[in-house]
Design an enzyme around this catalytic site. Structure first.
Site, PDB file in Angstrom:
ATOM      1  N   HIS A 190      -8.457   2.857 -10.582  1.00  0.00           N
ATOM      2  CA  HIS A 190      -6.995   2.246 -10.177  1.00  0.00           C
ATOM      3  C   HIS A 190      -6.900   0.805  -9.847  1.00  0.00           C
ATOM      4  CE1 HIS A 190      -2.948   1.488  -9.142  1.00  0.00           C
ATOM      5  NE2 HIS A 190      -3.446   1.168  -7.746  1.00  0.00           N
TER       6      HIS A 190
ATOM      7  N   GLY B 250       5.080   4.239   2.919  1.00  0.00           N
ATOM      8  CA  GLY B 250       5.410   5.537   3.991  1.00  0.00           C
ATOM      9  C   GLY B 250       6.886   5.741   4.122  1.00  0.00           C
TER      10      GLY B 250
ATOM     11  N   ARG C 241     -15.303  -8.627  -1.557  1.00  0.00           N
ATOM     12  CA  ARG C 241     -14.963  -7.334  -1.720  1.00  0.00           C
ATOM     13  C   ARG C 241     -15.795  -6.621  -0.912  1.00  0.00           C
ATOM     14  NH1 ARG C 241     -17.145  -4.053  -6.917  1.00  0.00           N
ATOM     15  NH2 ARG C 241     -19.094  -4.739  -6.111  1.00  0.00           N
TER      16      ARG C 241
ATOM     17  N   ASP D  83       0.186   4.615 -12.680  1.00  0.00           N
ATOM     18  CA  ASP D  83      -0.453   3.830 -13.700  1.00  0.00           C
ATOM     19  C   ASP D  83      -0.002   4.980 -14.936  1.00  0.00           C
ATOM     20  OD1 ASP D  83      -1.989   1.612 -12.399  1.00  0.00           O
ATOM     21  OD2 ASP D  83      -3.082   3.679 -11.676  1.00  0.00           O
TER      22      ASP D  83
HETATM   23  P1  NAX Z   1       1.916  -1.660   4.040  1.00  0.00           P
HETATM   24  O1  NAX Z   1       1.152  -2.890   4.486  1.00  0.00           O
HETATM   25  O2  NAX Z   1       3.590  -1.744   3.989  1.00  0.00           O
HETATM   26  O3  NAX Z   1       1.621  -0.253   4.960  1.00  0.00           O
HETATM   27  C1  NAX Z   1       0.401   0.082   5.155  1.00  0.00           C
HETATM   28  C2  NAX Z   1       0.475   0.579   6.671  1.00  0.00           C
HETATM   29  O4  NAX Z   1      -0.704   1.424   6.809  1.00  0.00           O
HETATM   30  C3  NAX Z   1       0.882  -0.004   7.763  1.00  0.00           C
HETATM   31  O5  NAX Z   1       1.931   0.118   8.739  1.00  0.00           O
HETATM   32  C4  NAX Z   1      -0.733   0.059   8.577  1.00  0.00           C
HETATM   33  O6  NAX Z   1      -0.209  -0.161  10.063  1.00  0.00           O
HETATM   34  C5  NAX Z   1      -1.090   1.289   8.224  1.00  0.00           C
HETATM   35  N1  NAX Z   1      -2.582   1.420   8.312  1.00  0.00           N
HETATM   36  C6  NAX Z   1      -3.458   0.492   8.466  1.00  0.00           C
HETATM   37  N2  NAX Z   1      -4.657   0.991   8.611  1.00  0.00           N
HETATM   38  C7  NAX Z   1      -4.382   2.266   9.102  1.00  0.00           C
HETATM   39  C8  NAX Z   1      -5.110   3.570   9.568  1.00  0.00           C
HETATM   40  N3  NAX Z   1      -6.630   3.400   9.749  1.00  0.00           N
HETATM   41  N4  NAX Z   1      -4.676   4.591   9.815  1.00  0.00           N
HETATM   42  C9  NAX Z   1      -3.286   4.866   9.844  1.00  0.00           C
HETATM   43  N5  NAX Z   1      -2.661   3.844   9.400  1.00  0.00           N
HETATM   44  C10 NAX Z   1      -3.062   2.658   8.886  1.00  0.00           C
HETATM   45  O7  NAX Z   1       1.233  -1.459   2.698  1.00  0.00           O
HETATM   46  P2  NAX Z   1       2.262  -0.194   1.447  1.00  0.00           P
HETATM   47  O8  NAX Z   1       2.746  -1.069   0.538  1.00  0.00           O
HETATM   48  O9  NAX Z   1       2.671   0.903   2.282  1.00  0.00           O
HETATM   49  O10 NAX Z   1       0.851   0.170   0.413  1.00  0.00           O
HETATM   50  C11 NAX Z   1      -0.038   1.054   1.286  1.00  0.00           C
HETATM   51  C12 NAX Z   1      -1.251   1.248   0.406  1.00  0.00           C
HETATM   52  O11 NAX Z   1      -1.237   1.552  -1.084  1.00  0.00           O
HETATM   53  C13 NAX Z   1      -2.040  -0.041   0.087  1.00  0.00           C
HETATM   54  O12 NAX Z   1      -3.457  -0.040   0.106  1.00  0.00           O
HETATM   55  C14 NAX Z   1      -1.740  -0.542  -1.391  1.00  0.00           C
HETATM   56  O13 NAX Z   1      -2.812  -1.461  -1.821  1.00  0.00           O
HETATM   57  C15 NAX Z   1      -1.721   0.796  -1.813  1.00  0.00           C
HETATM   58  N6  NAX Z   1      -1.186   1.011  -3.265  1.00  0.00           N
HETATM   59  C16 NAX Z   1      -1.448   1.827  -4.001  1.00  0.00           C
HETATM   60  C17 NAX Z   1      -1.197   2.318  -5.196  1.00  0.00           C
HETATM   61  C18 NAX Z   1      -1.684   3.295  -6.235  1.00  0.00           C
HETATM   62  O14 NAX Z   1      -1.077   3.644  -7.347  1.00  0.00           O
HETATM   63  N7  NAX Z   1      -2.737   3.915  -5.808  1.00  0.00           N
HETATM   64  C19 NAX Z   1      -0.003   1.470  -5.849  1.00  0.00           C
HETATM   65  C20 NAX Z   1       0.767   1.078  -4.784  1.00  0.00           C
HETATM   66  C21 NAX Z   1       0.031   0.106  -3.722  1.00  0.00           C
HETATM   67  O15 NAX Z   1      -0.368  -1.097  -4.028  1.00  0.00           O
END
Ligand code: NAX
Length: 340
Positions: free
Chosen positions: A188, A18, A99, A160
């Site tokens: 992914h 974010g 899982r 990717d």
């Molecule tokens: P962070 O843990 O830094 O941030 C996640 C944020 O989401 C936290 O601030 C948390 O409070 C908030 N959150 C959790 N549940 C929520 C909800 N119900 N409503 C609103 N906010 C909520 O993680 P970050 O590094 O920013 O990664 C975010 C997501 O991206 C993870 O699930 C990660 O696995 C995924 N990714 C996906 C990628 C892709 O290519 N599709 C690559 C990068 C990343 O690994």
């Protein structure tokens, strides 16, 4: 006349990705230098202060395109009038979490968010799911919004795709701009299939160039199977190992590429890209799964590039990744969180 601002909703806006997204979006890096934006930042209570802090910094940037920023814990407020939704916030896998627990926890996030999008977003809303497991989270959000057209729900595999292009550019010691028509197929996850069989290098066959560089077709095939595919599929783990933290700026960059291409279009000369979209049975992928495909963009968003040949090796790899998507979907159905 000043254009109407585009409302962009970012969930998990207080998190790492974010933070890497907000400033580029507000600066015009996603929707171009002519479109004003309104940002809606959705967080859970633990993340609200971080999102509010980012909102203060956004104000301090005095971005000319940024109209307003609102931080909220309420999906109906966050998605009100939303034109572009980046669903980043997700429940990570905790210690000892199975899982099924992970899928259930995320279904509890993405189902209600899909429903809130259906009820409150603008008619032209486009959604990209970044939070993992991204493909299945998108499937769940999509199922909760049956009146929103299928093509509006996508999941991010552009990271990717960009990783694959970056590896090839390094191998050929050239610019990423020389590489076209790489495809990420499937999920992914580590089962994804980064496919170069239709790719080009400066307009000519990339596999032929690879064979020439490595001394033969067998050598090229071995390099693809033993080095390239695993390196791209495991790049996230490599980043964590080297950086000590997961991919953040590259993930935000990919999400911006994904939305920009989907909304503003993509020059046909740049070839196709990859995105996870709702299958209509293309390439034998079961209908309704959100799977990564080669895609181009038309006026209403992403379209699967059809008619590409898949040899036996490619077919087996695509099938393996799609089987994982089927298993994820069936697990969610088995938990009673999705209707078959
Ligand atoms: P962070 O843990 O830094 O941030 C996640 C944020 O989401 C936290 O601030 C948390 O409070 C908030 N959150 C959790 N549940 C929520 C909800 N119900 N409503 C609103 N906010 C909520 O993680 P970050 O590094 O920013 O990664 C975010 C997501 O991206 C993870 O699930 C990660 O696995 C995924 N990714 C996906 C990628 C892709 O290519 N599709 C690559 C990068 C990343 O690994």
């Amino acid at each position: 006349m000043t254009p109407t601002p585009t409302t962009v909703t970012i969930t998990g806006a207080g998190g790492q990705i974010g933070y890497a997204l907000l400033f580029r979006i507000a600066a015009g890096g996603m929707l171009g230098p002519d479109r004003p934006v309104r940002l809606r930042l959705l967080e859970i209570p633990q993340g609200v202060r971080a999102a509010e802090g980012a909102a203060l910094e956004l104000q301090d940037c005095a971005f000319p395109l940024l109209r307003d920023v609102e931080v909220t814990e309420h999906p109906e407020v966050a998605f009100d009038g939303c034109n572009v939704a980046l669903l980043v916030g997700a429940r990570p896998r905790g210690p000892g979490m199975e899982r099924a627990d992970l899928l259930a926890a995320n279904a509890g996030i993405f189902g209600p968010q899909g429903a809130a999008i259906a009820a409150h977003a603008a008619a032209d809303v486009r959604v990209v799911v970044v939070g993992n497991p991204a493909n299945t989270n998108a499937l769940i959000a999509r199922a909760a919004a049956p009146d929103v057209p299928d093509e509006r729900f996508t999941a991010l595999t552009r990271l990717d795709h960009n990783r694959a292009v970056g590896q090839l550019a390094a191998t050929f010691d050239t610019s990423a701009a020389s590489i076209r028509d790489v495809t990420i197929w499937g999920n992914h996850s580590a089962t994804q299939f980064p496919d170069v069989s239709h790719a080009t290098l400066d307009g000519t066959s990339l596999t032929a160039a690879l064979a020439e560089r490595l001394g033969g077709h067998d050598e090229a095939a071995a390099w693809l199977d033993d080095e390239f595919v695993p390196r791209v599929a495991r790049r996230g783990a490599e980043i964590i190992e080297v950086r000590g933290s997961s991919s953040v700026a590259s993930a935000a960059n990919a999400a911006i590429d994904h939305v920009r291409d989907g909304v503003l279009g993509r020059d046909a000369a740049d070839g196709w890209t990859s995105a996870a979209v709702v299958s209509h049975g293309e390439y034998g992928v079961p209908e309704g799964l959100v799977s990564s495909f080669p895609v181009t963009i038309d006026g209403s968003g992403y379209r699967v590039v059809e008619g590409l040949s898949l040899d036996a090796r490619a077919r087996a790899r695509v099938d393996a990744s799609v089987a994982e998507l089927v298993a994820e979907r069936d697990a969610v159905i088995g938990l009673g969180l999705l209707t078959p």
